[in-house]
Design an enzyme around this catalytic site. Structure first.
Site, PDB file in Angstrom:
ATOM      1  N   PHE A 175       2.886 -11.311   3.381  1.00 41.92           N
ATOM      2  CA  PHE A 175       1.505 -10.819   3.330  1.00 41.92           C
ATOM      3  C   PHE A 175       0.949 -11.204   1.965  1.00 41.92           C
ATOM      4  O   PHE A 175       1.367 -10.662   0.941  1.00 41.92           O
ATOM      5  CB  PHE A 175       1.527  -9.304   3.510  1.00 41.92           C
ATOM      6  CG  PHE A 175       0.208  -8.588   3.350  1.00 41.92           C
ATOM      7  CD1 PHE A 175      -0.783  -8.708   4.308  1.00 41.92           C
ATOM      8  CD2 PHE A 175      -0.025  -7.762   2.255  1.00 41.92           C
ATOM      9  CE1 PHE A 175      -1.978  -8.013   4.169  1.00 41.92           C
ATOM     10  CE2 PHE A 175      -1.218  -7.068   2.118  1.00 41.92           C
ATOM     11  CZ  PHE A 175      -2.200  -7.203   3.081  1.00 41.92           C
ATOM     12  N   SER A 229      -4.269  -5.706  -9.056  1.00 40.12           N
ATOM     13  CA  SER A 229      -4.852  -4.372  -8.814  1.00 40.12           C
ATOM     14  C   SER A 229      -6.285  -4.527  -8.304  1.00 40.12           C
ATOM     15  O   SER A 229      -6.724  -3.812  -7.405  1.00 40.12           O
ATOM     16  CB  SER A 229      -4.882  -3.562 -10.120  1.00 40.12           C
ATOM     17  OG  SER A 229      -3.600  -3.503 -10.680  1.00 40.12           O
ATOM     18  N   GLU A 280       2.695  -2.793  -4.507  1.00 44.40           N
ATOM     19  CA  GLU A 280       1.864  -2.022  -3.553  1.00 44.40           C
ATOM     20  C   GLU A 280       1.034  -0.950  -4.260  1.00 44.40           C
ATOM     21  O   GLU A 280       0.877   0.169  -3.772  1.00 44.40           O
ATOM     22  CB  GLU A 280       2.728  -1.447  -2.423  1.00 44.40           C
ATOM     23  CG  GLU A 280       3.527  -2.571  -1.755  1.00 44.40           C
ATOM     24  CD  GLU A 280       3.805  -2.398  -0.280  1.00 44.40           C
ATOM     25  OE1 GLU A 280       3.083  -1.650   0.385  1.00 44.40           O
ATOM     26  OE2 GLU A 280       4.737  -3.053   0.201  1.00 44.40           O
ATOM     27  N   GLU A 284      -0.795   3.263 -12.338  1.00 48.84           N
ATOM     28  CA  GLU A 284      -2.159   3.525 -12.822  1.00 48.84           C
ATOM     29  C   GLU A 284      -3.136   3.541 -11.638  1.00 48.84           C
ATOM     30  O   GLU A 284      -4.050   4.373 -11.589  1.00 48.84           O
ATOM     31  CB  GLU A 284      -2.582   2.452 -13.847  1.00 48.84           C
ATOM     32  CG  GLU A 284      -1.847   2.526 -15.175  1.00 48.84           C
ATOM     33  CD  GLU A 284      -0.405   2.033 -15.103  1.00 48.84           C
ATOM     34  OE1 GLU A 284      -0.065   1.270 -14.169  1.00 48.84           O
ATOM     35  OE2 GLU A 284       0.399   2.420 -15.979  1.00 48.84           O
TER      36      GLU A 284
HETATM   37  C1  LIG Z   1       8.647  -8.482  -6.890  1.00 49.03           C
HETATM   38  C2  LIG Z   1       7.219  -8.340  -6.434  1.00 49.03           C
HETATM   39  C3  LIG Z   1       6.910  -8.460  -5.093  1.00 49.03           C
HETATM   40  C4  LIG Z   1       5.575  -8.393  -4.671  1.00 49.03           C
HETATM   41  N1  LIG Z   1       5.268  -8.603  -3.344  1.00 49.03           N
HETATM   42  C5  LIG Z   1       3.953  -8.729  -2.980  1.00 49.03           C
HETATM   43  C6  LIG Z   1       3.603  -9.117  -1.648  1.00 49.03           C
HETATM   44  O1  LIG Z   1       4.450  -9.292  -0.770  1.00 49.03           O
HETATM   45  N2  LIG Z   1       2.284  -9.302  -1.367  1.00 49.03           N
HETATM   46  C7  LIG Z   1       1.294  -9.138  -2.298  1.00 49.03           C
HETATM   47  O2  LIG Z   1       0.138  -9.348  -1.975  1.00 49.03           O
HETATM   48  N3  LIG Z   1       1.601  -8.730  -3.556  1.00 49.03           N
HETATM   49  C8  LIG Z   1       2.900  -8.542  -3.925  1.00 49.03           C
HETATM   50  N4  LIG Z   1       3.220  -8.168  -5.211  1.00 49.03           N
HETATM   51  C9  LIG Z   1       2.148  -8.006  -6.183  1.00 49.03           C
HETATM   52  C10 LIG Z   1       1.914  -6.581  -6.654  1.00 49.03           C
HETATM   53  O3  LIG Z   1       1.343  -5.821  -5.637  1.00 49.03           O
HETATM   54  C11 LIG Z   1       1.035  -6.678  -7.921  1.00 49.03           C
HETATM   55  O4  LIG Z   1       1.858  -7.220  -8.938  1.00 49.03           O
HETATM   56  C12 LIG Z   1       0.468  -5.347  -8.331  1.00 49.03           C
HETATM   57  O5  LIG Z   1      -0.481  -4.891  -7.410  1.00 49.03           O
HETATM   58  C13 LIG Z   1      -0.193  -5.410  -9.732  1.00 49.03           C
HETATM   59  O6  LIG Z   1      -1.066  -6.483  -9.825  1.00 49.03           O
HETATM   60  P1  LIG Z   1      -0.947  -7.474 -11.088  1.00 49.03           P
HETATM   61  O7  LIG Z   1       0.475  -7.926 -11.175  1.00 49.03           O
HETATM   62  O8  LIG Z   1      -1.984  -8.516 -10.962  1.00 49.03           O
HETATM   63  O9  LIG Z   1      -1.226  -6.583 -12.340  1.00 49.03           O
HETATM   64  P2  LIG Z   1      -2.682  -6.265 -12.971  1.00 49.03           P
HETATM   65  O10 LIG Z   1      -3.608  -5.841 -11.900  1.00 49.03           O
HETATM   66  O11 LIG Z   1      -3.067  -7.409 -13.831  1.00 49.03           O
HETATM   67  O12 LIG Z   1      -2.345  -5.017 -13.887  1.00 49.03           O
HETATM   68  C14 LIG Z   1      -1.779  -5.137 -15.203  1.00 49.03           C
HETATM   69  C15 LIG Z   1      -1.715  -3.724 -15.785  1.00 49.03           C
HETATM   70  O13 LIG Z   1      -3.034  -3.192 -15.936  1.00 49.03           O
HETATM   71  C16 LIG Z   1      -3.136  -1.954 -15.232  1.00 49.03           C
HETATM   72  N5  LIG Z   1      -4.478  -1.847 -14.636  1.00 49.03           N
HETATM   73  C17 LIG Z   1      -5.144  -2.768 -13.908  1.00 49.03           C
HETATM   74  N6  LIG Z   1      -6.333  -2.279 -13.516  1.00 49.03           N
HETATM   75  C18 LIG Z   1      -6.401  -1.017 -13.991  1.00 49.03           C
HETATM   76  C19 LIG Z   1      -7.378   0.030 -13.914  1.00 49.03           C
HETATM   77  N7  LIG Z   1      -8.516  -0.126 -13.247  1.00 49.03           N
HETATM   78  N8  LIG Z   1      -7.121   1.190 -14.553  1.00 49.03           N
HETATM   79  C20 LIG Z   1      -5.957   1.376 -15.245  1.00 49.03           C
HETATM   80  N9  LIG Z   1      -4.996   0.435 -15.332  1.00 49.03           N
HETATM   81  C21 LIG Z   1      -5.215  -0.735 -14.718  1.00 49.03           C
HETATM   82  C22 LIG Z   1      -2.079  -2.042 -14.146  1.00 49.03           C
HETATM   83  O14 LIG Z   1      -1.722  -0.753 -13.666  1.00 49.03           O
HETATM   84  C23 LIG Z   1      -0.950  -2.740 -14.886  1.00 49.03           C
HETATM   85  O15 LIG Z   1      -0.250  -1.820 -15.671  1.00 49.03           O
HETATM   86  C24 LIG Z   1       4.551  -8.162  -5.630  1.00 49.03           C
HETATM   87  C25 LIG Z   1       4.885  -7.986  -6.981  1.00 49.03           C
HETATM   88  C26 LIG Z   1       6.189  -8.079  -7.392  1.00 49.03           C
HETATM   89  C27 LIG Z   1       6.493  -7.936  -8.864  1.00 49.03           C
END
Ligand SMILES: Cc1cc2nc3c(=O)[nH]c(=O)nc-3n(C[C@H](O)[C@H](O)[C@H](O)COP(=O)(O)OP(=O)(O)OC[C@H]3O[C@@H](n4cnc5c(N)ncnc54)[C@H](O)[C@@H]3O)c2cc1C
Length: 401
Positions: A131, A140, A382, A386
Site C-alpha cells: 500500500f 505525516s 501508520e 505526534e
Molecule cells: C519500516 C517502515 C515501513 C513502512 N511501511 C509503509 C507502508 O507500507 N506504506 C506507507 O504508505 N507508508 C509506510 N511507512 C511510512 C510511515 O507511515 C511514515 O514514515 C510515517 O507516517 C511518518 O512519515 P515521515 O517518515 O515522512 O515523517 P515526517 O512526516 O517527515 O515526520 C518527521 C517528524 O515530524 C513529526 N511531525 C510531522 N508533522 C507533524 C505535526 N503536524 N505536528 C507534530 N509533529 C509532526 C513526526 O511525528 C515525526 O516525528 C513505513 C515506514 C517505515 C519506517
C-alpha cells in the site's frame, strides 16, 4: 470480546493457542537468523497464509474464513498479529501489512472484477500486496502527495515515487495500490485517487530494499513510477476518494499496530521474568532486588493497559461492522489512544528488558536486543506518536493545528 467483560471469548483464546503453537514452532527458532541475514522467509509467509491468517475476515468466495464483526473477525486478526509479533516483529508486521494494507483496500473498495482477480491469491497468502501512501515529501502530511496518475488514451499513466512501502518488492508481491493526484479540485486542492499497479508493469520499479534499524526480515522498498501505464479499470474505488480511503485504512491499521506492540510487550515481560529469576548477583537472583523487580512490575502494568486499550478498539471495530451503534469518531479516538499508548509502552518495555539483561541485553544472542531494535518503528509507522496526539487533541475539541 464484550467491552464490559474485558475478556476475549473462548474461541478467540483457542485461536490464540493455534497461532502461538505455529509461531513457536515455525517462526521463533529461526527469527534471529532471518534478522541477521536480512532474509524475508517467503515460505513461512505462505505458511501463515495456509493457516488462514491472511483470510480471517475475507469472504469465503475468495477463500477466506468469512469471520464477520459478529464473530469478532477483526479481533481474531489482532490476536494473530499479537502472537506472531510475540516471537518475531518482522513476521508480525508482514502479516499486519499483508491484511491491513494489502487485502483490505481491495476488499473494501474494489470492484467485483478486481476482487475476483486479486483477492484469492492474497487471501491464500501465496501473494502479497503493498500500500503506497508515503512519499519522500509526504509522510505525516500525506495529503501533500506528488505522485500523479493522468488519464491518457484510456490508461492511467503514473509518475512519481513512494517510500518505505512494506511487502512491495518481495518475490511474491503481485501488486501495489498507490495514492496519486488525478486532478485538481475547485480551489486548487489536489484530487487524490488510488490506483492498482500490478508487479511487472513497465515503468514501475521496486528499488533496492532499505537497510533498516530493525524489522530486518520484513520487505520494505522505495518505489518509482516512470510512465507506468495501467488500464482505466485499475482505479480502486471512486475517483477522488483516495484521501478518505487511506484515512479509513489507517484507522484499522493503528489498532493492528497496537496489537503488534502488545506482542512485543508480552515478549519483554516473559523474557525479563525468566532472566530475573535465573541471573545471580550478590548470592541471589536479580529479581530479589526491588530495583529490578519493580521495573518488571511496571512491564506487567503497561502490558495489561495496552492489551485492554487494543482489544477495546478491536471490539469497537467489530461492533461497528456488526451494525451496532458505535460512532465512528469514538472508534477513531480509541484506535489512536491504543496505538499511542501500546507503541510507546513497547519501546519503554524493550529498554527495561535490555537493562534487566545487563550486558547480555546488548548481545544479539538473546531476543531482547532484536526487539529493542524492532520496537522503535512502532512509534512511527501508520501515524507517528505526534500524529496520534494531534488526532486525540483535536477529538477533545482543542484548536491544535
Ligand atoms: C519500516 C517502515 C515501513 C513502512 N511501511 C509503509 C507502508 O507500507 N506504506 C506507507 O504508505 N507508508 C509506510 N511507512 C511510512 C510511515 O507511515 C511514515 O514514515 C510515517 O507516517 C511518518 O512519515 P515521515 O517518515 O515522512 O515523517 P515526517 O512526516 O517527515 O515526520 C518527521 C517528524 O515530524 C513529526 N511531525 C510531522 N508533522 C507533524 C505535526 N503536524 N505536528 C507534530 N509533529 C509532526 C513526526 O511525528 C515525526 O516525528 C513505513 C515506514 C517505515 C519506517
Amino acid at each position: 470480546m464484550s467491552i464490559l467483560s474485558f475478556e476475549l471469548s473462548r474461541e478467540h483464546e483457542e485461536f490464540r493457542r493455534t497461532v502461538r503453537d505455529f509461531a513457536e514452532a515455525e517462526i521463533a527458532p529461526y527469527a534471529a537468523q532471518w534478522d541477521r541475514d536480512h532474509h524475508f522467509p517467503t515460505d513461512v509467509v505462505q505458511q501463515m497464509g495456509k493457516l488462514g491468517l491472511m483470510g480471517l475476515t475475507a469472504p469465503e468466495e475468495f477463500g477466506g474464513a468469512g469471520l464477520s464483526g459478529e464473530d469478532g473477525g477483526f479481533t481474531s486478526l489482532c490476536v494473530a498479529i499479537e502472537e506472531v509479533g510475540r516471537v518475531d516483529q518482522s513476521m508480525g508486521i508482514t502479516l499486519e501489512a499483508a491484511v491491513g494494507l494489502g487485502i483490505n483496500p481491495i476488499l473494501t473498495y474494489g470492484t467485483e472484477e478486481q476482487k475476483g482477480r486479486w483477492l484469492p491469491d492474497l487471501v491464500a497468502g501465496t501473494k502479497l500486496a503493498g500500500f503506497g501512501l508515503t512519499e519522500p515529501g509526504a509522510g505525516s502530511d500525506a495529503g501533500a502527495t506528488r505522485t500523479k496518475a493522468d488519464m491518457v488514451g484510456g490508461e492511467w499513466v503514473v509518475n512519481g515515487a513512494k517510500q518505505f512501502i512494506t511487502n512491495s518488492g518481495s518475490d511474491i508481491t503481485s501488486l501495489v495500490t498507490v495514492t496519486a493526484r488525478t486532478g485538481e479540485r475547485d480551489g486548487g486542492k489536489p484530487e487524490l485517487s488510488t490506483v492498482i499497479i500490478p508487479a511487472g508493469t513497465p515503468g514501475f520499479t521496486a528499488e533496492k530494499a532499505y537497510d533498516k534499524l530493525g524489522w530486518h526480515a520484513s520487505d520494505t522498498h522505495p518505489l518509482s513510477f516512470v510512465d507506468a501505464r495501467v488500464p482505466e479499470d485499475h482505479l480502486l474505488g471512486e475517483r477522488g476518494r483516495g484521501y478518505a480511503q487511506f484515512l479509513a485504512t489507517l484507522d484499522d491499521g493503528r489498532v493492528a499496530i497496537a496489537a503488534l506492540a502488545v506482542g512485543c510487550l508480552q515478549a519483554m515481560l516473559d523474557a525479563s521474568v525468566a532472566y530475573a529469576g535465573e541471573r545471580q548477583t550478590y548470592g541471589g537472583p536479580i529479581g530479589r532486588k526491588q530495583g529490578v523487580a519493580f521495573q518488571i512490575a511496571d512491564l506487567q502494568v503497561m502490558l495489561d493497559a495496552s492489551r485492554l486499550l487494543t482489544y477495546k478498539a478491536a471490539a469497537m471495530r467489530d461492533a461497528m461492522e456488526a451494525g451496532h451503534a458505535v460512532p465512528m469518531k469514538d472508534f477513531k479516538h480509541a484506535a489512536s489512544v491504543a496505538k499511542l499508548y501500546a507503541t510507546e509502552s513497547a519501546v519503554t518495555a524493550t529498554r527495561i528488558a535490555t537493562q534487566v539483561f545487563g550486558g547480555y541485553g546488548f548481545m544479539e544472542e538473546y531476543p531482547v536486543a532484536r526487539f529493542y531494535r524492532d520496537a522503535k518503528v512502532l512509534e512511527i509507522g501508520e501515524g507517528t506518536s505526534e500524529v496520534q496526539r494531534m488526532l486525540i487533541a483535536r477529538g477533545l475539541g482543542l484548536p491544535v493545528e
